[in-house]
Design a protein around this motif. Structure first.
Motif, short mmCIF file in Angstrom:
data_model
loop_
_atom_site.label_atom_id
_atom_site.label_comp_id
_atom_site.label_asym_id
_atom_site.label_seq_id
_atom_site.Cartn_x
_atom_site.Cartn_y
_atom_site.Cartn_z
N GLY A 116 -48.16 10.23 -13.53
CA GLY A 116 -46.71 10.24 -13.47
C GLY A 116 -46.15 9.35 -14.56
N GLY A 117 -44.89 9.56 -14.89
CA GLY A 117 -44.27 8.77 -15.94
C GLY A 117 -44.95 9.03 -17.26
N GLU B 290 -41.10 11.43 -19.69
CA GLU B 290 -42.24 11.62 -18.79
C GLU B 290 -43.11 12.76 -19.29
OE1 GLU B 290 -41.78 11.88 -14.64
OE2 GLU B 290 -40.41 10.19 -14.49
#
Length: 195
Positions: free
Chosen positions: A127-128, A66
């Motif tokens: 995100g990620g 991430e």
């Protein structure tokens, strides 16, 4: 008793995009740099009478960890050359007159105007393996070539340059619309202790 409303001040133009102004937009759809691990893209640029804001999209391949939301912010510490961590995405711009600005230069002086162009991080999210972040650049560039530069050592992205014509930004700034002016607001009080 009711508390008085807080005093509003006019935001200095080098701090961020003027509030109450609709920017002129330059659509970029640009992959600025890419490796097998990650890509750095620019999707839009909003131009104002005082400067411009551009949106950086970072994305990584599915097998990568991430993204750290601080990858755009210079948290100096152990790491890359000059104390800049390899995990930090380094962005820079060179104006046609040779003036340069980067996202590693720290925050602008306040309330006095800086002596050279500055870049200030704005809002972002993600995100990620995906992150979006805006960057404010003050002032508007002079006419001529504008060079965008990026480097991201932790994601195997070497120093990469892309040149565009600053006239597109200047034309977009001319299309910006002041919806609500803050000219009636006072400037931030001058603090004589500021160097």
């Amino acid at each position: 008793p009711e508390l008085p409303a807080p005093q509003r001040y006019r935001q200095p133009p080098w701090v961020g995009a003027p509030q109450g102004t609709l920017p002129g937009v330059v659509a970029l759809e640009l992959v600025l740099a890419q490796s097998e691990r990650a890509a750095v893209c620019l999707s839009r640029l909003g131009a104002y009478p005082t400067g411009f804001e551009f949106e950086v999209l970072t994305m990584t391949a599915g097998d990568q960890p991430e993204l750290d939301p601080m990858l755009f912010h210079n948290h100096i510490g152990p790491g890359g050359a000059g104390g800049i961590p390899d995990e930090m995405l380094r962005l820079g711009i060179q104006f046609a007159d040779g003036a340069k600005v980067t996202n590693t230069g720290g925050f602008p002086p306040h309330p006095r105007p800086p002596d050279s162009p500055i870049m200030v991080p704005g809002g972002g999210g993600g995100g990620g393996g995906y992150w979006r972040q805006s960057q404010w650049v003050w002032p508007l560039p002079p006419p001529g070539p504008l060079t965008l530069v990026c480097e991201w050592p932790a994601m195997d992205i070497p120093l990469t340059r892309y040149q565009l014509d600053a006239q597109a930004i200047l034309d977009a700034a001319a299309r910006s619309q002041v919806i609500f002016s803050d000219d009636h607001l006072p400037d931030f009080p001058d603090d004589d202790t500021t160097p």
